[in-house]
Design a protein around this motif. Structure first.
Motif, PDB file in Angstrom:
ATOM      1  N   PHE A   1       0.678  -1.173  -0.078  1.00 27.92           N
ATOM      2  CA  PHE A   1       0.096   0.050   0.145  1.00 27.92           C
ATOM      3  C   PHE A   1       0.809   1.286   0.091  1.00 27.92           C
ATOM      4  O   PHE A   1       0.358   2.236   0.262  1.00 27.92           O
ATOM      5  CB  PHE A   1      -0.790   0.101   1.070  1.00 27.92           C
ATOM      6  CG  PHE A   1      -2.301   0.565   1.154  1.00 27.92           C
ATOM      7  CD1 PHE A   1      -3.023   0.424  -0.011  1.00 27.92           C
ATOM      8  CD2 PHE A   1      -2.813   1.196   2.176  1.00 27.92           C
ATOM      9  CE1 PHE A   1      -4.084   0.937   0.042  1.00 27.92           C
ATOM     10  CE2 PHE A   1      -4.089   1.942   2.140  1.00 27.92           C
ATOM     11  CZ  PHE A   1      -4.706   1.675   0.781  1.00 27.92           C
TER      12      PHE A   1
ATOM     13  N   LEU B   1      10.622   2.913  -3.012  1.00 29.07           N
ATOM     14  CA  LEU B   1      11.733   4.067  -2.540  1.00 29.07           C
ATOM     15  C   LEU B   1      12.865   3.952  -3.606  1.00 29.07           C
ATOM     16  O   LEU B   1      13.539   2.964  -3.654  1.00 29.07           O
ATOM     17  CB  LEU B   1      12.337   3.757  -1.218  1.00 29.07           C
ATOM     18  CG  LEU B   1      11.573   3.897  -0.056  1.00 29.07           C
ATOM     19  CD1 LEU B   1      12.399   3.652   1.406  1.00 29.07           C
ATOM     20  CD2 LEU B   1      10.987   5.360   0.173  1.00 29.07           C
ATOM     21  N   ASN B   2      12.884   5.238  -4.222  1.00 28.43           N
ATOM     22  CA  ASN B   2      14.029   5.406  -5.146  1.00 28.43           C
ATOM     23  C   ASN B   2      15.503   5.723  -4.522  1.00 28.43           C
ATOM     24  O   ASN B   2      15.430   6.267  -3.654  1.00 28.43           O
ATOM     25  CB  ASN B   2      13.586   6.615  -6.118  1.00 28.43           C
ATOM     26  CG  ASN B   2      12.655   6.181  -7.353  1.00 28.43           C
ATOM     27  OD1 ASN B   2      11.515   6.518  -7.274  1.00 28.43           O
ATOM     28  ND2 ASN B   2      13.210   5.494  -8.248  1.00 28.43           N
ATOM     29  N   SER B   3      16.304   5.026  -5.065  1.00 28.93           N
ATOM     30  CA  SER B   3      17.695   5.526  -4.894  1.00 28.93           C
ATOM     31  C   SER B   3      17.920   6.938  -5.026  1.00 28.93           C
ATOM     32  O   SER B   3      17.085   7.723  -5.706  1.00 28.93           O
ATOM     33  CB  SER B   3      18.422   4.736  -5.516  1.00 28.93           C
ATOM     34  OG  SER B   3      18.811   4.805  -6.755  1.00 28.93           O
ATOM     35  N   ALA B   4      19.058   7.450  -4.613  1.00 27.05           N
ATOM     36  CA  ALA B   4      19.529   8.903  -4.582  1.00 27.05           C
ATOM     37  C   ALA B   4      19.714   9.037  -6.090  1.00 27.05           C
ATOM     38  O   ALA B   4      19.392  10.285  -6.613  1.00 27.05           O
ATOM     39  CB  ALA B   4      20.607   9.260  -3.914  1.00 27.05           C
ATOM     40  N   ASN B   5      20.106   8.276  -7.079  1.00 23.87           N
ATOM     41  CA  ASN B   5      20.615   8.463  -8.201  1.00 23.87           C
ATOM     42  C   ASN B   5      19.441   8.297  -9.162  1.00 23.87           C
ATOM     43  O   ASN B   5      19.476   8.581 -10.415  1.00 23.87           O
ATOM     44  CB  ASN B   5      21.774   7.592  -8.816  1.00 23.87           C
ATOM     45  CG  ASN B   5      21.537   6.041  -8.835  1.00 23.87           C
ATOM     46  OD1 ASN B   5      20.316   5.747  -8.525  1.00 23.87           O
ATOM     47  ND2 ASN B   5      22.631   5.325  -8.618  1.00 23.87           N
TER      48      ASN B   5
ATOM     49  N   LYS C   1      18.112   5.641 -10.309  1.00 17.76           N
ATOM     50  CA  LYS C   1      18.100   4.472 -11.336  1.00 17.76           C
ATOM     51  C   LYS C   1      17.513   3.172 -10.651  1.00 17.76           C
ATOM     52  O   LYS C   1      16.780   2.419 -11.301  1.00 17.76           O
ATOM     53  CB  LYS C   1      19.564   4.215 -11.635  1.00 17.76           C
ATOM     54  CG  LYS C   1      19.985   5.351 -12.440  1.00 17.76           C
ATOM     55  CD  LYS C   1      21.580   4.882 -13.145  1.00 17.76           C
ATOM     56  CE  LYS C   1      22.576   4.739 -11.967  1.00 17.76           C
ATOM     57  NZ  LYS C   1      23.806   4.725 -12.575  1.00 17.76           N
TER      58      LYS C   1
ATOM     59  N   ILE D   1      15.591   0.978  -3.453  1.00 17.57           N
ATOM     60  CA  ILE D   1      16.613   0.688  -2.307  1.00 17.57           C
ATOM     61  C   ILE D   1      15.827  -0.055  -1.420  1.00 17.57           C
ATOM     62  O   ILE D   1      14.591  -0.051  -1.196  1.00 17.57           O
ATOM     63  CB  ILE D   1      16.999   2.053  -1.550  1.00 17.57           C
ATOM     64  CG1 ILE D   1      15.980   2.856  -1.310  1.00 17.57           C
ATOM     65  CG2 ILE D   1      17.854   2.876  -2.629  1.00 17.57           C
ATOM     66  CD1 ILE D   1      16.370   4.174  -0.390  1.00 17.57           C
ATOM     67  N   PRO D   2      16.480  -0.977  -0.794  1.00 15.04           N
ATOM     68  CA  PRO D   2      15.975  -1.654   0.375  1.00 15.04           C
ATOM     69  C   PRO D   2      15.614  -0.774   1.632  1.00 15.04           C
ATOM     70  O   PRO D   2      16.348   0.291   1.732  1.00 15.04           O
ATOM     71  CB  PRO D   2      16.945  -2.940   0.440  1.00 15.04           C
ATOM     72  CG  PRO D   2      18.101  -2.255   0.278  1.00 15.04           C
ATOM     73  CD  PRO D   2      17.664  -1.167  -0.973  1.00 15.04           C
ATOM     74  N   GLY D   3      15.016  -1.532   2.573  1.00 17.57           N
ATOM     75  CA  GLY D   3      14.678  -0.689   3.991  1.00 17.57           C
ATOM     76  C   GLY D   3      13.598   0.079   3.919  1.00 17.57           C
ATOM     77  O   GLY D   3      13.330   0.680   4.915  1.00 17.57           O
ATOM     78  N   GLY D   4      12.911   0.220   2.844  1.00 19.23           N
ATOM     79  CA  GLY D   4      11.405   0.814   2.915  1.00 19.23           C
ATOM     80  C   GLY D   4      10.279   0.037   3.480  1.00 19.23           C
ATOM     81  O   GLY D   4      10.641  -1.008   4.278  1.00 19.23           O
ATOM     82  N   THR D   5       9.394   0.736   3.761  1.00 26.04           N
ATOM     83  CA  THR D   5       8.115   0.139   4.866  1.00 26.04           C
ATOM     84  C   THR D   5       7.055   0.002   3.862  1.00 26.04           C
ATOM     85  O   THR D   5       6.820   0.986   3.050  1.00 26.04           O
ATOM     86  CB  THR D   5       7.971   1.058   5.909  1.00 26.04           C
ATOM     87  OG1 THR D   5       9.200   1.080   6.848  1.00 26.04           O
ATOM     88  CG2 THR D   5       6.968   0.503   6.988  1.00 26.04           C
TER      89      THR D   5
ATOM     90  N   LYS E   1       2.777  -1.003   3.811  1.00 25.57           N
ATOM     91  CA  LYS E   1       1.887  -1.152   4.788  1.00 25.57           C
ATOM     92  C   LYS E   1       0.891  -2.400   3.880  1.00 25.57           C
ATOM     93  O   LYS E   1       0.762  -2.319   2.532  1.00 25.57           O
ATOM     94  CB  LYS E   1       0.955  -0.097   4.925  1.00 25.57           C
ATOM     95  CG  LYS E   1      -0.129  -0.298   5.586  1.00 25.57           C
ATOM     96  CD  LYS E   1      -1.204   0.925   5.913  1.00 25.57           C
ATOM     97  CE  LYS E   1      -2.450   0.541   6.620  1.00 25.57           C
ATOM     98  NZ  LYS E   1      -3.423   1.903   6.473  1.00 25.57           N
TER      99      LYS E   1
ATOM    100  N   TYR F   1      10.072  -3.520   4.945  1.00 25.26           N
ATOM    101  CA  TYR F   1       9.680  -3.834   6.505  1.00 25.26           C
ATOM    102  C   TYR F   1       7.974  -3.852   5.994  1.00 25.26           C
ATOM    103  O   TYR F   1       7.623  -2.824   5.554  1.00 25.26           O
ATOM    104  CB  TYR F   1       9.759  -2.712   7.368  1.00 25.26           C
ATOM    105  CG  TYR F   1      11.212  -2.736   7.658  1.00 25.26           C
ATOM    106  CD1 TYR F   1      11.807  -3.785   8.442  1.00 25.26           C
ATOM    107  CD2 TYR F   1      12.236  -1.838   7.376  1.00 25.26           C
ATOM    108  CE1 TYR F   1      13.204  -3.818   8.930  1.00 25.26           C
ATOM    109  CE2 TYR F   1      13.457  -1.842   7.642  1.00 25.26           C
ATOM    110  CZ  TYR F   1      14.070  -2.701   8.568  1.00 25.26           C
ATOM    111  OH  TYR F   1      15.381  -2.757   8.596  1.00 25.26           O
TER     112      TYR F   1
ATOM    113  N   LEU G   1       4.206  -3.838   7.297  1.00 24.16           N
ATOM    114  CA  LEU G   1       3.500  -3.653   8.457  1.00 24.16           C
ATOM    115  C   LEU G   1       2.103  -3.612   8.175  1.00 24.16           C
ATOM    116  O   LEU G   1       1.576  -3.509   7.217  1.00 24.16           O
ATOM    117  CB  LEU G   1       3.575  -1.940   8.650  1.00 24.16           C
ATOM    118  CG  LEU G   1       5.077  -1.719   8.993  1.00 24.16           C
ATOM    119  CD1 LEU G   1       4.931  -0.377   9.686  1.00 24.16           C
ATOM    120  CD2 LEU G   1       5.677  -2.344  10.231  1.00 24.16           C
TER     121      LEU G   1
END
Lengths: 369, 563
Positions: free
Chosen positions: A199, A203-207, A209, A212-216, A218, A347, A349
């Protein structure tokens, strides 16, 4: 190994987030979640396509139209031409139409024995492929149907690009998996995999392209219950495999459409790391559903960009269907396929106030040919 | 576009000086009474009487407080010069350039247009003109002096009101629009020196012959900027007008009211944003390939995370300032969570790192770790320097101009860890002097990379995060947090910064007795920020001032010459 997966994600949204116990391999409280970031129908490709498609790519709607209705001075009506072709998208005839030259429209299947996918039926049949790594018995007849259609080939085939792009951009296409009962992300003989619809945005990486992992993420508990299914599985040397089970995933390909795709007897084969899960989802696709899905998502306008003739593709799929015979007619109603997928760790949730999320356990008979 | 020639003589190439009496045309503060009380604290200490330029945030907060937060405008005022560790102190030594005036004028025009537009005029302007297409002096006279009192931070004298009403009327006639005329006059007020320059004026202290104190309106303004980072509201100006502000009970009542106000959060955020050098976020950039998880959203949220943590700990929970450096409680957002390796709900969510986590204290926030690092790697030196200068008020000498960086910046170097890298500095006597000051505590933060993410190895080599801070040794960042918590300079640095921030300029030798008093009071009250703010606001030195010795502009302008 009996811990319910639903109890492992008891962190409440909107409430204080509870501290979590993380292992070095990224597993938290014996669970790890991933969110889908890339999915493509698995199509084996050599660099220039000459090996598997020696006749080149198949014609699309515009090319076929020109062959069928050449500008030779013949007076034709819209009813006889465009409407017929549009009708064919929904009601394709059994055979390719005969062109003015007296020959049926050509349609080319990939040549050779190499293909990407999983051995879904446990057998090595005459129509099966061998994977580039040498695994025999690969069931992926969808590849045989669409492997020489430009739109299905990567990286920039119109269909293969947009069905992935819309998945990435549209939240209602978010696909999650959570692996629970994990004691070791490299080797664990008994884990549970649960699918959800997420839901939250990726999460896009800074570049810009990558994701990235570590997003959350729902879980969509309100409208996404039909996507929640559980699979029993195991991890061997970092590769997760599951037993087959039916599931659904959201699979909208175009602007704000909302389409489900049923994955029959689906199974995962994913190489796991603490931050990624990459590999294949092998499955059987219901022909009627897939036909409807393609025709409703992908208009002739869209299909033309990828030289995707829906009537020709559906004819090929019906011809190559290899599972779930109709009990009355004996005709196969499903076709083997594989999704090439990439996930990143996320993650997962849910709202603790709503109680456990019920996962539907596997209840699938093995596919039969 | 308006041209305010009368502004220029006052501010161009300005050496800012304050006035010992209200300038001509300004309403005098209420008459001082011998019954009025002075505040506590050392009686022989005064604070300088100053003239300051209003900061962007003070301007914005003031207008939001007056007109409401839905006003759409931006204030891109030039940054002030960091002085004595604070940008806020730079307001007292700033000049106003032509381009700055353009910025002020642009913002003033935007605000005036917003206030008088059809959406806002119905509730911000207390009357309706008889005819919207012509001037209406009666209606203008209801609006302009009321707003002028809040913008100028003192009541307008009748001549000022008459001039503004006349100006609005002439413009309304010219534009054939009452509201355009009103906007014209309002724009003038918003760019007026009386709005933009905070000129403190003083008066003889009736209780202490021979001493000067701020007049009531200047004192109200100083209090308001100190605690709310905005101009005084109507209640505060009423207290100044009635003389209540200089009665013992009245002053306490007003200060307590201000400390209890939600606007205190704005004041506290502004102070720590300044003290911690968060203006560095404006230029913060990370190498996207090295730190793919560090995005623009990460930087913005990192600043907000620490400010939220500060406000929650210091204001909402009235916590011990020193505990900020050991607490595991904070807030996380979606943009920060990937770097912290934790889940995040929608928006900002309170989060407490588990016991045993290396994330203890605000030194382990991304805001400190990432800002005080290089774009592509961590920096024990920058972190140690920041710790010393920002948190302990110590000065680390700048590196000499001829430093040879070849050993540490050799791309073919086999150096794996930052500890090995900085050890090269320590081997060089030219470098070692300063690096011994910064590196031993900076190395304790090496378990966090340049984006603030936790790590245990660097280029495959295990990280040794041991270090020491002024004689206290520790093995990791948790130990550093404890050492900092117990460092005697930690609270005294805060006291010095808060006092100079409140009084509008760097603390000097004369301030020492006051700082000693404040340090004692801060410790006696358990290092609670609201208590410190109250002590300062109630102190004699906060209202008693030393007038400037000269009122002569350092660089005369043409119009200042007598004919």
């Amino acid at each position: 190994m009996t811990t319910s997966s639903t109890r492992l994600i008891a962190t409440a949204l909107g409430l204080a987030l509870l501290p979590h116990v993380a292992l070095a391999d990224g597993v938290t409280n014996r669970a790890i979640g991933y969110v889908l970031t890339d999915k493509h129908w698995a199509v084996y490709q050599t660099p220039n396509g000459k090996a598997e498609c020696p006749n080149g790519m198949n014609d699309g709607p515009r090319e076929q139209f020109k062959i069928l209705f050449p500008e030779d001075g013949t007076k034709r009506t819209m009813m006889d031409t465009q409407f017929v072709r549009e009708g064919e998208n929904w009601f394709p005839a059994e055979n390719e139409p005969i062109a003015p030259n007296g020959k049926p429209l050509p349609y080319y299947e990939p040549q050779g024995k190499t293909g990407v996918g999983l051995n879904l039926d446990g057998k090595v049949g005459p129509n099966d492929f061998t994977s580039p790594a040498g695994e025999t018995g690969i069931d992926n007849q969808l590849y045989r149907a669409v492997g020489c259609v430009a739109g299905f080939r990567g990286p920039d085939g119109a269909y293969t690009f947009f069905q992935n792009d819309y998945m990435q951009r549209q939240i209602f296409n978010r696909v999650l998996i959570e692996i629970t009962d994990v004691d070791d992300l490299n080797n664990d003989p008994d884990v549970t995999v649960t699918t959800y619809r997420g839901f939250s945005p990726l999460l896009n990486s800074a570049n810009g392209k990558d994701f990235i992992p570590g997003g959350t993420q729902k879980i969509d508990e309100r409208w996404g219950k039909r996507y929640i299914h559980s699979f029993k599985g195991r991890i061997v040397n970092g590769t997760l495999t599951t037993d087959p089970a039916d599931t659904k995933i959201p699979f909208a390909d175009t602007f704000d459409t909302n389409v489900d795709l049923t994955l029959k007897a689906a199974r995962f084969n994913l190489k796991l790391t603490p931050t990624t899960a990459e590999g294949l989802i092998g499955t059987y696709l219901d022909l009627k559903e897939w036909h409807h899905h393609l025709a409703i998502n992908w208009t002739t306008h869209h299909a033309s960009y990828g030289q995707q003739s829906i009537p020709s593709i559906i004819r090929a799929m019906r011809r190559l269907a290899d599972a779930y015979p109709d009990p009355v007619t004996g005709k196969m109603t499903a076709i083997s396929a594989a999704l090439d997928v990439k996930f990143v760790q996320a993650y997962i949730l849910r709202d603790a106030k709503k109680g456990p999320v019920a996962a539907v356990p596997a209840a699938t008979a093995p596919a039969e040919r | 576009m308006r041209v305010y020639l009368n502004f220029l003589p006052a501010v161009v190439s300005l050496a800012l000086v304050a006035c010992s009496a209200p300038p001509a045309g300004r309403a005098p503060a209420p008459q001082a009474s011998a019954k009025d009380a002075v505040g506590p604290g050392p009686m022989d200490v005064t604070s300088p009487q100053r003239l300051r330029v209003m900061s962007s945030q003070q301007y914005t907060n003031t207008l939001f407080n007056i007109f409401g937060p839905d006003l759409k405008f931006d204030t891109r005022f030039p940054p002030l010069v960091r002085t004595g560790g604070l940008l806020g102190n730079g307001g007292a030594i700033a000049g106003v350039s032509d381009s700055q005036l353009e910025q002020y004028q642009r913002t003033a025009a935007l605000v005036a247009a917003e206030v008088t537009n059809p959406t806002h005029r119905t509730f911000l302007i207390p009357c309706k003109p008889v005819d919207e297409k012509s001037a209406d002096a009666a209606c203008a006279a209801k609006f302009l002096p009321a707003i002028g009192r809040l913008l100028y931070r003192h009541p307008l004298v009748p001549e000022q009101t008459e001039a503004l009403v006349k100006e609005a009327g002439e413009a309304a006639t010219r534009f054939k629009d009452f509201y355009a005329g009103l906007a014209y006059a309002l724009e003038g007020m918003l760019i007026s020196p009386e709005m933009l320059l905070i000129a403190e004026t003083s008066e003889p202290d009736p209780k202490r012959p021979g001493h000067q104190r701020l007049d009531a309106y200047s004192f109200a303004t100083r209090l308001s900027l100190f605690l709310w980072n905005a101009g005084p509201d109507s209640t505060l100006l009423d207290a100044a007008a009635s003389g209540e502000l200089y009665t013992p009970k009245g002053r306490a009542k007003i200060v307590d009211m201000m400390l209890a106000s939600p606007r205190l959060e704005s004041g506290v955020r502004a102070f720590f944003d300044d003290m911690f050098g968060f203006d560095d976020f404006a230029t913060l950039a990370k190498d996207a390939e090295t730190y793919p998880s560090f995005t623009g959203a990460t930087a913005a949220d990192a600043r907000e995370q620490t400010l939220r943590t500060l406000v929650d700990h210091l204001v909402a929970n009235n916590g011990d300032y020193r505990d900020l450096f050991t607490t595991r409680k904070t807030f996380v957002s979606t943009a920060l969570a990937p770097i912290y390796g934790v889940p995040a709900g929608r928006g900002w969510v309170p989060y407490e790192f588990p016991e045993g986590s290396p994330r203890t204290g605000i030194l382990t926030h991304i805001s400190f770790l990432a800002v005080h690092s290089h774009p592509g790697r961590s920096s024990p030196t920058l972190r140690g320097k920041a710790l010393r200068e920002l948190l302990l008020c110590q000065q680390v000498p700048r590196p000499p101009a001829n430093v040879d960086f070849s050993a540490v910046e050799n791309p073919k170097s086999t150096i794996k860890t930052q500890r090995e890298r900085v050890n090269l500095h320590l081997a060089n006597p030219v470098c070692a002097g300063c690096h011994k000051i910064t590196d031993p505590m900076g190395l304790a933060l090496e378990n966090f990379d340049g984006s603030g993410a936790y790590r245990t190895t660097e280029r495959g080599a295990p990280i040794d995060a041991s270090g020491n801070l002024d004689g206290k040794s520790f093995t990791d960042v948790v130990g550093l947090g404890r050492a900092l918590h117990d460092h005697p300079s930690l609270p005294t640095c805060l006291v010095e910064r808060v006092y100079s921030y409140g009084s509008g300029g760097t603390a000097n030798e004369q301030s020492k007795p006051m700082l000693t008093y404040l340090n004692q009071e801060f410790a006696a009250h358990g290092y609670r920020l609201p208590s410190l703010l109250r002590t300062i606001a109630m102190s004699n030195a906060f209202s008693e001032v030393k007038p400037p010795e000269t009122r002569t502009a350092s660089v005369p302008t043409q119009s200042s010459q007598t004919k």
